[in-house]
Motif scaffolding. Sequence first.
Motif, PDB file in Angstrom:
ATOM      1  N   MET A 112      53.661 -27.718 -43.001  1.00 14.09           N
ATOM      2  CA  MET A 112      52.582 -28.592 -42.542  1.00 14.09           C
ATOM      3  C   MET A 112      51.270 -28.190 -43.195  1.00 14.09           C
ATOM      4  SD  MET A 112      53.414 -29.176 -38.502  1.00 14.09           S
ATOM      5  CE  MET A 112      54.085 -27.537 -38.265  1.00 14.09           C
ATOM      6  N   SER A 113      50.475 -29.191 -43.523  1.00  7.77           N
ATOM      7  CA  SER A 113      49.107 -28.924 -43.987  1.00  7.77           C
ATOM      8  C   SER A 113      48.159 -29.142 -42.820  1.00  7.77           C
ATOM      9  CB  SER A 113      48.742 -29.844 -45.157  1.00  7.77           C
ATOM     10  OG  SER A 113      48.834 -31.201 -44.771  1.00  7.77           O
ATOM     11  N   PHE A 114      47.038 -28.426 -42.850  1.00  6.99           N
ATOM     12  CA  PHE A 114      46.082 -28.531 -41.752  1.00  6.99           C
ATOM     13  C   PHE A 114      44.729 -28.024 -42.215  1.00  6.99           C
ATOM     14  CE2 PHE A 114      47.689 -24.283 -41.663  1.00  6.99           C
ATOM     15  CZ  PHE A 114      46.799 -23.461 -40.982  1.00  6.99           C
ATOM     16  N   SER A 115      43.701 -28.453 -41.522  1.00  7.24           N
ATOM     17  CA  SER A 115      42.372 -27.900 -41.778  1.00  7.24           C
ATOM     18  C   SER A 115      42.241 -26.649 -40.922  1.00  7.24           C
ATOM     19  CB  SER A 115      41.282 -28.922 -41.449  1.00  7.24           C
ATOM     20  OG  SER A 115      41.434 -29.425 -40.139  1.00  7.24           O
ATOM     21  N   GLU A 116      42.105 -25.530 -41.616  1.00 11.15           N
ATOM     22  CA  GLU A 116      42.128 -24.223 -40.951  1.00 11.15           C
ATOM     23  C   GLU A 116      40.713 -23.727 -40.707  1.00 11.15           C
ATOM     24  OE1 GLU A 116      44.422 -19.958 -41.533  1.00 11.15           O
ATOM     25  OE2 GLU A 116      43.637 -20.983 -43.312  1.00 11.15           O
ATOM     26  N   PRO A 117      40.396 -23.291 -39.473  1.00 10.89           N
ATOM     27  CA  PRO A 117      39.085 -22.681 -39.249  1.00 10.89           C
ATOM     28  C   PRO A 117      38.979 -21.362 -39.997  1.00 10.89           C
ATOM     29  CG  PRO A 117      40.473 -22.489 -37.283  1.00 10.89           C
ATOM     30  CD  PRO A 117      41.218 -23.341 -38.255  1.00 10.89           C
ATOM     31  N   ARG A 118      37.889 -21.180 -40.716  1.00 14.72           N
ATOM     32  CA  ARG A 118      37.693 -19.983 -41.553  1.00 14.72           C
ATOM     33  C   ARG A 118      36.262 -19.476 -41.381  1.00 14.72           C
ATOM     34  NH1 ARG A 118      40.028 -21.186 -46.704  1.00 14.72           N
ATOM     35  NH2 ARG A 118      42.037 -22.243 -46.426  1.00 14.72           N
TER      36      ARG A 118
END
Length: 378
Positions: A112-118
């Motif tokens: 899965m692709s996702f917008s990751e908090p960084r």
Amino acid sequence: MKRRAFLAVLAATLAGAGVWKLLGRSRPSHAGPGGFRLETVASGLDHPWSFAFLPDGRMLVTEREGRLRVVSADGALSSPVEGLPEVSAVGQGGLLDVVLHPQFSSNRLVYMSFSEPRDGGNATSVMRGTLSEDTRRLEGVEVIFRQQPAFDGGHHFGSRLVFDRAGALFVTTGDRNRLRDLVQQTDNHIGKIIRITDDGGIPEDNPKPEGWLPEIWSVGHRNIQGATLHPDTGEYWTVEHGSRGGDELNRPQGGRNYGWPVISYGKEYSGGQIGEGTAKDGMEQPVHYWDPSIAPSGMVFYTGDKYPDWQSDLFVGALVQKHVARLTLEGGKVVNEERLFDGEARFRDVRQGPDGYLYLLTDEGAPDGRVLRVVSAD
């Protein structure tokens, strides 16, 4: 008299198909789908983004807020699958694409692709994990790709995932809307297509232009949200969002530059010109483009037996213009375009099911997000 006659002929030509020939593009048809209708398979989803068919016919469906659901044959939604990491569900971000490993039947790996908090914001990442036999949990989850750099924003995450026939994974990224200056630079992942192995490594046959990160396949992309393989050639095809006009259909080749933001067939939202025009040496032209924009999403070449007249046609979901575009290709060029289910919904994804039917995903909030099947109107 001659001048009036010329103007009359010109007006008739521009009003008909001739204008599209002058532009070197096909004319879209707004005719209905002719004998087909949409059947609801499942509803109650919250901004679903993508789906994948399990071997038993059930579906995995991602919801942008960060939930993964299992949809049964009767349309029932499972409780959210456990074990997923935190996502940055802001703007266009969240839990996005989902695909199965080519050997899922033996290894049960889900990607899965996702917008990751960084630190510094968020960015597109790709995770993989093992789906438990009861489909209630994703186990051993690990992130195998992280777009660099991170950025504090909610736009242009790209995020389509496609395994090629060699078993490598294509990952699309966006320009994050405000990081255009990085797209033509090859030491980052902004506005790129990435190609990695199934565990996040570098395929040996990746292109190796000087100065490029080894995972980069191609550069010069704005925001690719649709991708698929051609069923005959195995070639990788994509659609990406333009700005005000200039949505593109491409056949990205390794080591090539697709122009954004130096060249584009679109305009700035303010109406101004983007970059240097529509063409430049060393930069690729799209196979096809849309002006005005349709906001293209998921895409698939049709290979089933349910719609004989649609064999080998390309189907692309449209968000802003709310239809499914059916593209007929000959010799790698689009020769006809038809709008199906015009005005019906914001279509986020298009997939072919193992039963040969086309399935569509609508981009609506709960409880209106749906999985739809294209069936005969009879």
